[in-house]
Design a protein around this motif. Structure first.
Motif, PDB file in Angstrom:
ATOM      1  N   SER A  20      19.488 107.427  55.829  1.00 28.42           N
ATOM      2  CA  SER A  20      20.762 106.019  55.211  1.00 28.42           C
ATOM      3  C   SER A  20      20.193 105.111  57.043  1.00 28.42           C
ATOM      4  CB  SER A  20      21.995 106.763  56.240  1.00 28.42           C
ATOM      5  OG  SER A  20      22.516 107.297  57.150  1.00 28.42           O
ATOM      6  N   GLY A  21      20.186 103.706  56.504  1.00 29.49           N
ATOM      7  CA  GLY A  21      20.212 103.169  58.058  1.00 29.49           C
ATOM      8  C   GLY A  21      20.620 103.652  59.486  1.00 29.49           C
ATOM      9  N   THR A  22      22.377 104.131  59.442  1.00 30.54           N
ATOM     10  CA  THR A  22      22.698 104.540  60.544  1.00 30.54           C
ATOM     11  C   THR A  22      21.672 105.315  61.425  1.00 30.54           C
ATOM     12  OG1 THR A  22      24.838 103.955  59.439  1.00 30.54           O
ATOM     13  CG2 THR A  22      24.527 105.848  60.971  1.00 30.54           C
ATOM     14  N   LEU A  61      18.830 104.548  62.921  1.00 30.95           N
ATOM     15  CA  LEU A  61      19.168 104.038  63.813  1.00 30.95           C
ATOM     16  C   LEU A  61      19.285 105.027  65.105  1.00 30.95           C
ATOM     17  CD1 LEU A  61      21.785 101.126  63.355  1.00 30.95           C
ATOM     18  CD2 LEU A  61      19.442 100.547  64.561  1.00 30.95           C
ATOM     19  N   THR A  89      27.667  92.472  64.775  1.00 29.91           N
ATOM     20  CA  THR A  89      27.213  93.263  64.091  1.00 29.91           C
ATOM     21  C   THR A  89      28.076  94.111  62.824  1.00 29.91           C
ATOM     22  OG1 THR A  89      25.073  95.132  63.829  1.00 29.91           O
ATOM     23  CG2 THR A  89      27.071  95.080  65.435  1.00 29.91           C
ATOM     24  N   ALA A 123      27.820 100.052  61.750  1.00 32.06           N
ATOM     25  CA  ALA A 123      27.289 101.145  61.969  1.00 32.06           C
ATOM     26  C   ALA A 123      26.317 101.135  63.163  1.00 32.06           C
ATOM     27  CB  ALA A 123      26.021 101.064  61.057  1.00 32.06           C
ATOM     28  N   THR A 124      25.637  99.882  63.635  1.00 31.08           N
ATOM     29  CA  THR A 124      24.798  99.590  64.973  1.00 31.08           C
ATOM     30  C   THR A 124      25.651 100.367  66.744  1.00 31.08           C
ATOM     31  OG1 THR A 124      24.148  97.304  63.932  1.00 31.08           O
ATOM     32  CG2 THR A 124      24.020  97.914  66.090  1.00 31.08           C
ATOM     33  N   VAL A 166      19.996  93.082  66.600  1.00 30.94           N
ATOM     34  CA  VAL A 166      20.068  93.497  65.088  1.00 30.94           C
ATOM     35  C   VAL A 166      19.823  91.825  65.070  1.00 30.94           C
ATOM     36  CG1 VAL A 166      21.965  93.693  62.957  1.00 30.94           C
ATOM     37  CG2 VAL A 166      22.506  94.995  65.354  1.00 30.94           C
ATOM     38  N   ASP A 181      17.612  96.440  64.824  1.00 33.41           N
ATOM     39  CA  ASP A 181      17.805  96.617  63.727  1.00 33.41           C
ATOM     40  C   ASP A 181      17.950  96.038  62.525  1.00 33.41           C
ATOM     41  OD1 ASP A 181      20.094  97.005  61.569  1.00 33.41           O
ATOM     42  OD2 ASP A 181      21.983  97.379  62.948  1.00 33.41           O
ATOM     43  N   ALA A 186      18.642  96.570  59.288  1.00 30.50           N
ATOM     44  CA  ALA A 186      18.898  96.612  58.429  1.00 30.50           C
ATOM     45  C   ALA A 186      19.076  95.682  57.246  1.00 30.50           C
ATOM     46  CB  ALA A 186      20.704  97.463  58.609  1.00 30.50           C
ATOM     47  N   GLN A 187      18.938  94.500  57.712  1.00 32.95           N
ATOM     48  CA  GLN A 187      19.322  93.528  56.744  1.00 32.95           C
ATOM     49  C   GLN A 187      18.292  92.687  56.301  1.00 32.95           C
ATOM     50  OE1 GLN A 187      22.604  91.088  58.322  1.00 32.95           O
ATOM     51  NE2 GLN A 187      24.207  92.766  57.707  1.00 32.95           N
ATOM     52  N   SER A 200      17.935 100.060  55.945  1.00 32.95           N
ATOM     53  CA  SER A 200      18.378 100.638  55.153  1.00 32.95           C
ATOM     54  C   SER A 200      18.072 100.284  53.702  1.00 32.95           C
ATOM     55  CB  SER A 200      20.154 100.083  55.713  1.00 32.95           C
ATOM     56  OG  SER A 200      21.441 100.691  55.106  1.00 32.95           O
ATOM     57  N   TYR A 218      20.855 101.295  51.805  1.00 32.60           N
ATOM     58  CA  TYR A 218      22.597 100.913  51.073  1.00 32.60           C
ATOM     59  C   TYR A 218      22.107  99.762  50.173  1.00 32.60           C
ATOM     60  CZ  TYR A 218      27.687 100.113  50.779  1.00 32.60           C
ATOM     61  OH  TYR A 218      29.139 100.141  50.641  1.00 32.60           O
ATOM     62  N   LYS A 267      21.450  96.000  50.324  1.00 26.74           N
ATOM     63  CA  LYS A 267      20.301  94.990  50.893  1.00 26.74           C
ATOM     64  C   LYS A 267      19.502  94.513  49.585  1.00 26.74           C
ATOM     65  CE  LYS A 267      23.197  97.139  54.123  1.00 26.74           C
ATOM     66  NZ  LYS A 267      24.033  96.914  55.550  1.00 26.74           N
ATOM     67  N   GLY A 269      19.886 105.246  52.034  1.00 26.25           N
ATOM     68  CA  GLY A 269      18.704 105.640  52.661  1.00 26.25           C
ATOM     69  C   GLY A 269      18.811 105.022  53.452  1.00 26.25           C
TER      70      GLY A 269
HETATM   71  C1  PLP Z   1      24.155  98.247  56.938  1.00 29.22           C
HETATM   72  C2  PLP Z   1      23.702  98.301  58.470  1.00 29.22           C
HETATM   73  C3  PLP Z   1      23.806  99.091  58.595  1.00 29.22           C
HETATM   74  C4  PLP Z   1      23.561 101.274  58.949  1.00 29.22           C
HETATM   75  O1  PLP Z   1      23.237 101.097  56.966  1.00 29.22           O
HETATM   76  P1  PLP Z   1      23.311 102.482  55.906  1.00 29.22           P
HETATM   77  O2  PLP Z   1      22.562 102.153  55.254  1.00 29.22           O
HETATM   78  O3  PLP Z   1      24.550 101.498  55.772  1.00 29.22           O
HETATM   79  O4  PLP Z   1      23.709 103.567  57.331  1.00 29.22           O
HETATM   80  C5  PLP Z   1      23.446  98.797  60.421  1.00 29.22           C
HETATM   81  N1  PLP Z   1      23.553  98.221  60.859  1.00 29.22           N
HETATM   82  C6  PLP Z   1      23.582  96.905  60.365  1.00 29.22           C
HETATM   83  C7  PLP Z   1      23.120  95.831  60.677  1.00 29.22           C
HETATM   84  C8  PLP Z   1      23.789  97.033  58.924  1.00 29.22           C
HETATM   85  O5  PLP Z   1      24.056  95.605  57.834  1.00 29.22           O
END
Ligand code: PLP
Length: 376
Positions: A67-69, A72, A93, A96-97, A144, A170, A172-173, A194, A196, A199, A207
């Motif tokens: 996962s993205g989490t 991190l 944010t 999850a950050t 982020v 971060d 993720a996006q 991430s 997710y 995204k 993932g």
């Molecule tokens: C989605 C997201 C995450 C976490 O990603 P996951 O894959 O859902 O664990 C972390 N930080 C930010 C800013 C996100 O948007």
């Protein structure tokens, strides 16, 4: 609002089923291949995806994780971050950050964001660093790339350098975005992204991936995603079971084939919104040297709740990003009202997301614009 606009089909915020419909043949073939091979964990598709991600990000290594989490948490664990350590994070944010920091036992230290870019404010962080409570060691900072806009601030780099802090982006996006001519992944020593489903480069489940040019770190991360195992023996402390699923890698390989087209369409939609809504709503900064992914297209309005009601009424998908600044959330252990972070708090009352996805049609886009303009 015209009757005509009321009578159309709903417009979702994002349309996951449209992604599958568009790429069905390729995705089905790739998934059938995984099913036939039986290589469900760390199969060849994962390696192929990691190579494609690293090439795209202009870095030596991509490590697929669950996962993205976890993407991190793992670089923090690799750096030995844990109890007694302070990790600076923005409050505006996705939560999850901060929860990724808490997984390591370290303490997230919440900072305010810049009102234009919505990015972590280095000056605010410097003030918090100067008054860090006794017993907390500053160790890392997680800027982020909010809403897909890559973070770039020499002041943060200088601050992190002066205090020996790890900078973990971060992203993720923002995978697929660029800033100053450099792709996301190459903008920080380590970046976490991430997959997710919502995204911009989303899979069909959870993932994530870590991007870095540091070969030694990449090796550590590969061990840490398998319990810290090397040669069948747990060597590194802090390991997790956090592998990227082969089926997700197969889906993501199919999505990567059309990712440039998807990003171009997202940017086209964002430009159309910008032009149609300028003056009526507030917008995130659009630095000239940046190409955002527009993971979220957010507008700011002090009549946010009226706008949201009008969109819901018209069958248009919308969502508040974010409902609550993270420092105010009960699990963070910070009592409500403590440590005011005025910009983060205001943005949580004003920001609203509009639909944006590559499959969105021009008529859907026009309908959203009409409804927003009529409401404001
Ligand atoms: C989605 C997201 C995450 C976490 O990603 P996951 O894959 O859902 O664990 C972390 N930080 C930010 C800013 C996100 O948007």
């Amino acid at each position: 609002m015209s009757q005509d606009n009321m009578s159309h089909d709903p417009v979702p915020l994002v349309d996951i089923r449209a992604i599958y419909a568009r790429l069905k043949d390729d995705i089905d073939a790739r998934l059938a291949q995984v099913l036939a091979s039986g290589g469900f964990v760390l199969g060849p598709e994962v390696t192929a995806l990691e190579e494609a991600l690293a090439a795209r990000a202009g870095v030596g290594h991509a490590v697929g994780v669950a996962s993205g989490t976890d993407a991190l948490a793992l670089p923090l664990l690799a750096a030995g971050v844990g109890p007694g350590d302070a990790v600076f994070v923005p409050s505006f944010t996705y939560l999850a950050t901060a929860t990724a920091v808490m997984q390591t036992g370290a303490t997230p230290v919440f900072c305010d964001v810049d009102p234009e870019s919505f990015h972590l404010d280095a000056a605010d962080m410097a003030r918090r660093l100067a008054v860090l409570p006794e017993g907390l060691r500053p160790r890392a900072v997680i800027p982020v790339d909010l809403f897909g806009l890559p973070y770039l601030d020499p002041a943060l780099e200088a601050l992190a350098g002066a205090h020996g802090l790890l900078v973990l982006a971060d992203a993720a996006q923002s995978f697929g975005a660029t800033r100053s001519g450099r792709p996301v992944g190459a903008l920080a020593p380590v970046s976490a992204t991430s997959f997710y489903p919502t995204k911009p480069l989303g899979g069909f489940g959870d993932g994530g991936a870590i991007l870095t040019d540091d070969a030694a770190l990449a090796g550590q991360l590969r061990a840490l995603r398998m319990h810290g195992q090397e040669g069948g023996v747990a060597r590194l402390p802090g390991g997790l079971n956090s592998r990227l699923d082969t089926m997700q890698a197969a889906v993501l390989l199919a999505r990567l084939e059309v990712f440039d087209e998807d990003l171009a369409r997202r940017r086209e939609i964002a430009r159309a919104y910008d032009e149609a809504l300028a003056g009526r709503v507030g917008l995130q900064a659009r630095p000239e040297d940046a190409q955002s992914t527009f993971a979220v297209y957010a507008v700011l309005s002090n009549r946010r709740d009226a706008l949201r009601a009008a969109l819901v009424e018209a069958g248009i998908g919308t969502r508040v990003y974010y409902e609550e600044p993270v420092h105010r959330m009960p699990a963070m252990g910070h009592p409500a009202g403590a440590a005011p972070l005025p910009v983060s708090e205001r943005l949580c009352t004003e920001a609203l997301a509009l639909p944006i996805y590559a499959e969105m049609s021009d008529s859907q886009l026009e309908r959203v614009i009409d409804v927003v303009r009529a409401a404001l």
